[in-house]
Design an enzyme around this catalytic site. Structure first.
Site, PDB file in Angstrom:
ATOM      1  N   MET A 120       0.829  -1.214   0.000  1.00  0.00           N
ATOM      2  CA  MET A 120       0.000   0.000   0.000  1.00  0.00           C
ATOM      3  C   MET A 120       0.868   1.270   0.000  1.00  0.00           C
ATOM      4  N   VAL A 172       5.229  -3.299  -1.406  1.00  0.00           N
ATOM      5  CA  VAL A 172       4.851  -4.517  -0.664  1.00  0.00           C
ATOM      6  C   VAL A 172       5.989  -4.875   0.282  1.00  0.00           C
ATOM      7  N   GLU A 209       9.242  -6.310   2.236  1.00  0.00           N
ATOM      8  CA  GLU A 209      10.623  -6.392   1.741  1.00  0.00           C
ATOM      9  C   GLU A 209      10.985  -7.869   1.493  1.00  0.00           C
ATOM     10  N   LYS A 253       8.467  -9.296  -4.634  1.00  0.00           N
ATOM     11  CA  LYS A 253       8.651  -8.106  -5.475  1.00  0.00           C
ATOM     12  C   LYS A 253       8.917  -8.507  -6.936  1.00  0.00           C
ATOM     13  N   SER A 267      13.727  -0.879   0.542  1.00  0.00           N
ATOM     14  CA  SER A 267      14.703  -0.271   1.453  1.00  0.00           C
ATOM     15  C   SER A 267      16.126  -0.598   1.045  1.00  0.00           C
ATOM     16  N   HIS A 322      12.801   5.586  -3.052  1.00  0.00           N
ATOM     17  CA  HIS A 322      12.872   5.182  -1.643  1.00  0.00           C
ATOM     18  C   HIS A 322      12.472   6.345  -0.737  1.00  0.00           C
ATOM     19  N   ASN A 362      20.404   3.362   3.835  1.00  0.00           N
ATOM     20  CA  ASN A 362      20.321   2.132   4.625  1.00  0.00           C
ATOM     21  C   ASN A 362      21.619   1.329   4.605  1.00  0.00           C
TER      22      ASN A 362
HETATM   23  C1  LIG Z   1      23.904  -3.576   3.265  1.00  0.00           C
HETATM   24  C2  LIG Z   1      22.479  -4.037   3.277  1.00  0.00           C
HETATM   25  C3  LIG Z   1      21.576  -3.038   3.841  1.00  0.00           C
HETATM   26  C4  LIG Z   1      20.204  -3.513   3.850  1.00  0.00           C
HETATM   27  C5  LIG Z   1      19.273  -2.553   4.447  1.00  0.00           C
HETATM   28  C6  LIG Z   1      19.240  -2.583   5.922  1.00  0.00           C
HETATM   29  C7  LIG Z   1      17.849  -2.244   6.300  1.00  0.00           C
HETATM   30  C8  LIG Z   1      17.708  -1.978   7.725  1.00  0.00           C
HETATM   31  C9  LIG Z   1      16.253  -1.828   8.057  1.00  0.00           C
HETATM   32  C10 LIG Z   1      15.787  -0.431   7.785  1.00  0.00           C
HETATM   33  C11 LIG Z   1      14.318  -0.290   7.903  1.00  0.00           C
HETATM   34  C12 LIG Z   1      13.771   0.392   6.708  1.00  0.00           C
HETATM   35  C13 LIG Z   1      13.610   1.851   6.884  1.00  0.00           C
HETATM   36  C14 LIG Z   1      13.962   2.629   5.686  1.00  0.00           C
HETATM   37  O1  LIG Z   1      13.986   2.137   4.564  1.00  0.00           O
HETATM   38  C15 LIG Z   1      14.368   4.013   5.867  1.00  0.00           C
HETATM   39  C16 LIG Z   1      13.634   4.737   6.943  1.00  0.00           C
HETATM   40  O2  LIG Z   1      12.575   5.232   6.749  1.00  0.00           O
HETATM   41  S1  LIG Z   1      14.390   4.786   8.482  1.00  0.00           S
HETATM   42  C17 LIG Z   1      13.365   5.899   9.401  1.00  0.00           C
HETATM   43  C18 LIG Z   1      13.774   7.299   9.113  1.00  0.00           C
HETATM   44  N1  LIG Z   1      12.980   8.217   9.910  1.00  0.00           N
HETATM   45  C19 LIG Z   1      13.496   8.884  10.944  1.00  0.00           C
HETATM   46  O3  LIG Z   1      14.668   8.771  11.237  1.00  0.00           O
HETATM   47  C20 LIG Z   1      12.564   9.756  11.725  1.00  0.00           C
HETATM   48  C21 LIG Z   1      13.288  10.682  12.635  1.00  0.00           C
HETATM   49  N2  LIG Z   1      12.297  11.447  13.375  1.00  0.00           N
HETATM   50  C22 LIG Z   1      11.891  12.665  12.979  1.00  0.00           C
HETATM   51  O4  LIG Z   1      12.360  13.215  12.022  1.00  0.00           O
HETATM   52  C23 LIG Z   1      10.821  13.302  13.847  1.00  0.00           C
HETATM   53  O5  LIG Z   1      10.885  12.768  15.128  1.00  0.00           O
HETATM   54  C24 LIG Z   1       9.361  13.084  13.288  1.00  0.00           C
HETATM   55  C25 LIG Z   1       9.258  13.771  11.914  1.00  0.00           C
HETATM   56  C26 LIG Z   1       9.001  11.609  13.175  1.00  0.00           C
HETATM   57  C27 LIG Z   1       8.367  13.723  14.241  1.00  0.00           C
HETATM   58  O6  LIG Z   1       8.735  15.061  14.439  1.00  0.00           O
HETATM   59  P1  LIG Z   1       7.921  16.022  15.389  1.00  0.00           P
HETATM   60  O7  LIG Z   1       8.501  17.390  15.324  1.00  0.00           O
HETATM   61  O8  LIG Z   1       7.815  15.386  16.723  1.00  0.00           O
HETATM   62  O9  LIG Z   1       6.585  16.097  14.638  1.00  0.00           O
HETATM   63  P2  LIG Z   1       5.057  16.102  15.040  1.00  0.00           P
HETATM   64  O10 LIG Z   1       4.795  15.571  16.394  1.00  0.00           O
HETATM   65  O11 LIG Z   1       4.574  17.461  14.720  1.00  0.00           O
HETATM   66  O12 LIG Z   1       4.499  15.051  13.983  1.00  0.00           O
HETATM   67  C28 LIG Z   1       4.567  15.309  12.593  1.00  0.00           C
HETATM   68  C29 LIG Z   1       3.905  14.137  11.928  1.00  0.00           C
HETATM   69  O13 LIG Z   1       4.702  12.964  12.148  1.00  0.00           O
HETATM   70  C30 LIG Z   1       3.918  11.977  12.767  1.00  0.00           C
HETATM   71  N3  LIG Z   1       4.738  11.295  13.766  1.00  0.00           N
HETATM   72  C31 LIG Z   1       5.380  11.900  14.781  1.00  0.00           C
HETATM   73  N4  LIG Z   1       6.028  10.994  15.510  1.00  0.00           N
HETATM   74  C32 LIG Z   1       5.769   9.804  14.949  1.00  0.00           C
HETATM   75  C33 LIG Z   1       6.152   8.502  15.254  1.00  0.00           C
HETATM   76  N5  LIG Z   1       6.914   8.217  16.303  1.00  0.00           N
HETATM   77  N6  LIG Z   1       5.687   7.520  14.472  1.00  0.00           N
HETATM   78  C34 LIG Z   1       4.898   7.768  13.415  1.00  0.00           C
HETATM   79  N7  LIG Z   1       4.517   9.003  13.057  1.00  0.00           N
HETATM   80  C35 LIG Z   1       4.946   9.990  13.822  1.00  0.00           C
HETATM   81  C36 LIG Z   1       2.785  12.696  13.456  1.00  0.00           C
HETATM   82  O14 LIG Z   1       1.698  11.861  13.611  1.00  0.00           O
HETATM   83  C37 LIG Z   1       2.537  13.816  12.513  1.00  0.00           C
HETATM   84  O15 LIG Z   1       1.741  13.287  11.460  1.00  0.00           O
HETATM   85  P3  LIG Z   1       0.469  14.093  10.877  1.00  0.00           P
HETATM   86  O16 LIG Z   1      -0.266  13.101  10.048  1.00  0.00           O
HETATM   87  O17 LIG Z   1       1.071  15.173  10.080  1.00  0.00           O
HETATM   88  O18 LIG Z   1      -0.296  14.604  12.029  1.00  0.00           O
HETATM   89  N1  LIG Z   2       8.848   0.687   7.107  1.00  0.00           N
HETATM   90  C1  LIG Z   2       9.626   1.680   6.683  1.00  0.00           C
HETATM   91  O1  LIG Z   2      10.041   2.564   7.434  1.00  0.00           O
HETATM   92  C2  LIG Z   2      10.022   1.767   5.269  1.00  0.00           C
HETATM   93  C3  LIG Z   2       9.727   0.731   4.407  1.00  0.00           C
HETATM   94  N2  LIG Z   2      10.138   0.807   3.116  1.00  0.00           N
HETATM   95  C4  LIG Z   2       9.857  -0.284   2.204  1.00  0.00           C
HETATM   96  O2  LIG Z   2       8.481  -0.285   1.895  1.00  0.00           O
HETATM   97  C5  LIG Z   2       8.031  -1.629   1.678  1.00  0.00           C
HETATM   98  C6  LIG Z   2       6.914  -1.969   2.653  1.00  0.00           C
HETATM   99  O3  LIG Z   2       7.407  -1.783   3.947  1.00  0.00           O
HETATM  100  P1  LIG Z   2       6.802  -2.429   5.256  1.00  0.00           P
HETATM  101  O4  LIG Z   2       7.255  -1.649   6.413  1.00  0.00           O
HETATM  102  O5  LIG Z   2       7.032  -3.887   5.209  1.00  0.00           O
HETATM  103  O6  LIG Z   2       5.314  -2.142   5.054  1.00  0.00           O
HETATM  104  P2  LIG Z   2       4.022  -2.716   5.698  1.00  0.00           P
HETATM  105  O7  LIG Z   2       4.211  -4.046   6.326  1.00  0.00           O
HETATM  106  O8  LIG Z   2       3.475  -1.633   6.507  1.00  0.00           O
HETATM  107  O9  LIG Z   2       3.170  -2.821   4.385  1.00  0.00           O
HETATM  108  C7  LIG Z   2       3.338  -3.727   3.357  1.00  0.00           C
HETATM  109  C8  LIG Z   2       2.011  -3.801   2.680  1.00  0.00           C
HETATM  110  O10 LIG Z   2       2.102  -4.540   1.483  1.00  0.00           O
HETATM  111  C9  LIG Z   2       0.879  -5.223   1.338  1.00  0.00           C
HETATM  112  N3  LIG Z   2       1.026  -6.304   0.374  1.00  0.00           N
HETATM  113  C10 LIG Z   2       1.684  -7.468   0.558  1.00  0.00           C
HETATM  114  N4  LIG Z   2       1.595  -8.206  -0.565  1.00  0.00           N
HETATM  115  C11 LIG Z   2       0.891  -7.475  -1.474  1.00  0.00           C
HETATM  116  C12 LIG Z   2       0.467  -7.690  -2.793  1.00  0.00           C
HETATM  117  N5  LIG Z   2       0.756  -8.831  -3.415  1.00  0.00           N
HETATM  118  N6  LIG Z   2      -0.240  -6.726  -3.424  1.00  0.00           N
HETATM  119  C13 LIG Z   2      -0.536  -5.593  -2.787  1.00  0.00           C
HETATM  120  N7  LIG Z   2      -0.163  -5.323  -1.521  1.00  0.00           N
HETATM  121  C14 LIG Z   2       0.534  -6.262  -0.877  1.00  0.00           C
HETATM  122  C15 LIG Z   2       0.567  -5.722   2.732  1.00  0.00           C
HETATM  123  O11 LIG Z   2      -0.761  -6.096   2.883  1.00  0.00           O
HETATM  124  C16 LIG Z   2       0.952  -4.492   3.556  1.00  0.00           C
HETATM  125  O12 LIG Z   2      -0.121  -3.610   3.712  1.00  0.00           O
HETATM  126  C17 LIG Z   2       9.257  -2.503   1.845  1.00  0.00           C
HETATM  127  O13 LIG Z   2       9.846  -2.716   0.608  1.00  0.00           O
HETATM  128  C18 LIG Z   2      10.133  -1.659   2.759  1.00  0.00           C
HETATM  129  O14 LIG Z   2      11.485  -2.003   2.617  1.00  0.00           O
HETATM  130  C19 LIG Z   2      10.795   1.901   2.626  1.00  0.00           C
HETATM  131  C20 LIG Z   2      11.067   2.957   3.421  1.00  0.00           C
HETATM  132  C21 LIG Z   2      10.712   2.984   4.821  1.00  0.00           C
END
Ligand SMILES: CCCCCCCCCCCCCC(=O)CC(=O)SCCNC(=O)CCNC(=O)[C@H](O)C(C)(C)COP(=O)(O)OP(=O)(O)OC[C@H]1O[C@@H](n2cnc3c(N)ncnc32)[C@H](O)[C@@H]1OP(=O)(O)O
Ligand SMILES: NC(=O)C1=CN([C@@H]2O[C@H](COP(=O)(O)OP(=O)(O)OC[C@H]3O[C@@H](n4cnc5c(N)ncnc54)[C@H](O)[C@@H]3O)[C@@H](O)[C@H]2O)C=CC1
Length: 412
Positions: free
Chosen positions: A1, A72, A74, A79, A101, A122, A172
């Site tokens: 989604m 979808v 990871e 994929k 990711s 991404h 990442n």
């Molecule tokens: C060699 C191989 C490598 C392989 C890869 C390895 C993979 C490892 C796994 C990685 C996992 C995958 C992740 C990915 O791909 C990349 C990422 O996304 S990592 C996450 C990055 N994000 C951050 O680091 C966030 C840092 N935080 C911030 O910047 C702030 O704290 C934040 C913006 C979240 C909040 O700021 P704040 O000033 O507090 O804002 P507000 O309170 O005003 O809120 C604004 C808005 O944000 C929503 N929100 C706030 N806090 C959260 C929370 N904890 N969770 C979810 N949402 C939050 C809040 O609800 C507001 O939303 P609105 O809808 O606008 O009201």
């Molecule tokens: N979680 C994160 O902070 C971030 C995630 N991503 C990437 O986004 C993707 C999703 O991340 P998740 O956190 O696992 O998300 P999630 O678990 O929140 O969502 C994945 C969604 O894909 C849907 N789905 C699964 N199979 C499907 C299909 N065949 N057709 C349509 N929908 C399907 C599932 O029902 C679920 O709603 C991954 O590739 C992840 O690496 C990228 C950046 C940040």
């Protein structure tokens, strides 16, 4: 989604067809998207663009779209299948992108009849809030595809950075050793709260464990399972806390095995009042898990200082950044800094991990990495990168001169 992505598109006037695989999840996601758009519209004093959204369970509904952003789980096999299906369903000029990711964008392009029209898009969690978009340029992505995706990013109000295709791309790939270092610190005696506080005092918007709970712990777990680091494929002859000849900390896997995926399940490194809540509270069961773990492996817990936490986590980030520059996955150190400032809440006044390393002094960063690597020779990410050593030898030039020390030509 990709709920946050759908919100980011609709609020700038782009129509979206949001696809799910499950009816109940579709309804939940639909309600969450509507809520997010209504909050956003109220803040801006406009009406919510709900008419731009359509929700569906059928891939066939994507047949006339201009661009797909796949989001979808990871899971490479899933994929690959999705990209093959999209190639069959969508018109021949539809751009196909992935929010992966860190999986191989070119392998996904290879599942389609149009590899030149495939790129990575991404986004960063929360996707409707974080400004960064990493645009992953695969070896077969055309310049027009990259330009189109960059221009879409601009329209969405994102800060877009083109990066190369390698595991984890830029953000990442650097995050992986950062997360590992934080897990090693847990083994040695620190708690998630202590590590997060040290990183938040340094200036990060969120410490590493709060950030992991926000993103979802299952994403990294899937990646580790696919890499054979955990799960059924693990070689049982590995010495304890070692995998593939390196130090490995299984604590993050143990947390996931308990169904603790972070905010979305109401518990992860912290506990939350209910699934989806954002207020992290310390969790005694994590402290107990850590104590039991240390006892099991005969680890004597020691006092870890905040200085050590920051040095080991932040210098590790920069060290991988130097390797990324050498591998030409990022075109320049400033791009890496932009990625960390806008994607991971790195403190803006410190300028990003590469600029920060230059202000600390490259010689000192090298010295510290050497110190920690000597103490942990089975942790390759602590070994100072050749580029860092080279820059120190040639007198630590300023950031904009680093490229002169990298010989290869880049396609970025
Ligand atoms: C060699 C191989 C490598 C392989 C890869 C390895 C993979 C490892 C796994 C990685 C996992 C995958 C992740 C990915 O791909 C990349 C990422 O996304 S990592 C996450 C990055 N994000 C951050 O680091 C966030 C840092 N935080 C911030 O910047 C702030 O704290 C934040 C913006 C979240 C909040 O700021 P704040 O000033 O507090 O804002 P507000 O309170 O005003 O809120 C604004 C808005 O944000 C929503 N929100 C706030 N806090 C959260 C929370 N904890 N969770 C979810 N949402 C939050 C809040 O609800 C507001 O939303 P609105 O809808 O606008 O009201
Ligand atoms: N979680 C994160 O902070 C971030 C995630 N991503 C990437 O986004 C993707 C999703 O991340 P998740 O956190 O696992 O998300 P999630 O678990 O929140 O969502 C994945 C969604 O894909 C849907 N789905 C699964 N199979 C499907 C299909 N065949 N057709 C349509 N929908 C399907 C599932 O029902 C679920 O709603 C991954 O590739 C992840 O690496 C990228 C950046 C940040």
């Amino acid at each position: 989604m990709g709920r946050g992505i759908a919100v980011s598109l609709a609020r700038v006037g782009i129509s979206v067809i949001a696809l799910e695989s499950d009816k109940k999840l579709l309804e939940v996601s639909k309600q969450m998207i509507i809520n997010m758009l209504e909050r956003d519209a109220k803040r801006r004093g406009v009406s919510a663009p709900l008419d731009l959204l359509k929700f569906t369970l059928s891939l066939q509904d994507l047949k006339d779209v201009d661009l797909v952003i796949e989001a979808v789980f990871e899971d490479m096999a899933l994929k690959r299948q999705i990209f093959q299906d999209l190639s069959n369903v969508c018109g021949p000029t539809t751009l196909l992108s992935t929010n992966t990711s860190g999986l191989d964008v070119d392998a996904l392009a290879g599942m389609t009849d149009r590899p030149h029209l495939v790129a990575g898009m991404h986004f960063f969690s929360p996707a409707h809030v974080m400004k960064l978009l990493e645009v992953v340029c695969g070896p077969r992505s055309s310049s027009e595809t990259i330009a189109t995706v960059m221009s879409l990013g601009k329209r969405m109000g994102k800060v877009s950075v083109v990066v190369g295709n390698c595991p984890g791309f830029v953000g990442n790939r650097m995050l992986k050793p950062y997360l590992e270092e934080a897990a090693f610190l847990l083994e040695e005696g620190a708690t998630p709260e202590q590590i997060d506080k040290a990183l938040e005092d340094f200036g990060f918007a969120m410490g590493v464990f709060r950030m992991s709970d926000l993103a979802g712990l299952d994403v990294g777990w899937r990646v580790r399972k696919e890499s054979g680091l955990t799960g059924v494929d693990v070689d049982q002859n590995n010495p304890p806390r070692q995998r593939q000849g390196r130090r490995y900390c299984p604590i993050p896997d143990m947390v996931c095995e308990q169904g603790r995926y972070g905010q979305k399940t109401g518990c992860g490194w912290y506990k939350y009042d209910k699934p989806g809540d954002t207020k992290a509270k310390p969790d005694l069961s994590i402290h107990n898990l850590l104590e039991t773990y240390r006892r099991r492996y005969g680890i004597t817990s020691r006092k870890v200082t905040n200085e050590e936490i920051v040095e080991r986590c932040v210098f590790t980030l920069a060290n991988e950044g130097f390797r990324i520059l050498e591998d030409r996955i990022a075109a320049r150190p400033e791009d890496i800094d932009v990625i960390y400032l806008f994607g991971y809440g790195f403190p803006s006044y410190r300028g990003g991990p590469m600029f920060y390393a230059s202000t600390v002094g490259l010689e000192r960063v090298l010295e510290k990495l050497e110190h920690y690597y000597n103490a942990n020779p089975d942790v390759p990410h602590l070994e100072p990168s050749p580029l860092l050593k080279k820059l120190v030898v040639c007198g630590s030039p300023p950031l904009n001169k680093w490229r002169e020390q990298i010989n290869l030509h880049s396609h970025l």
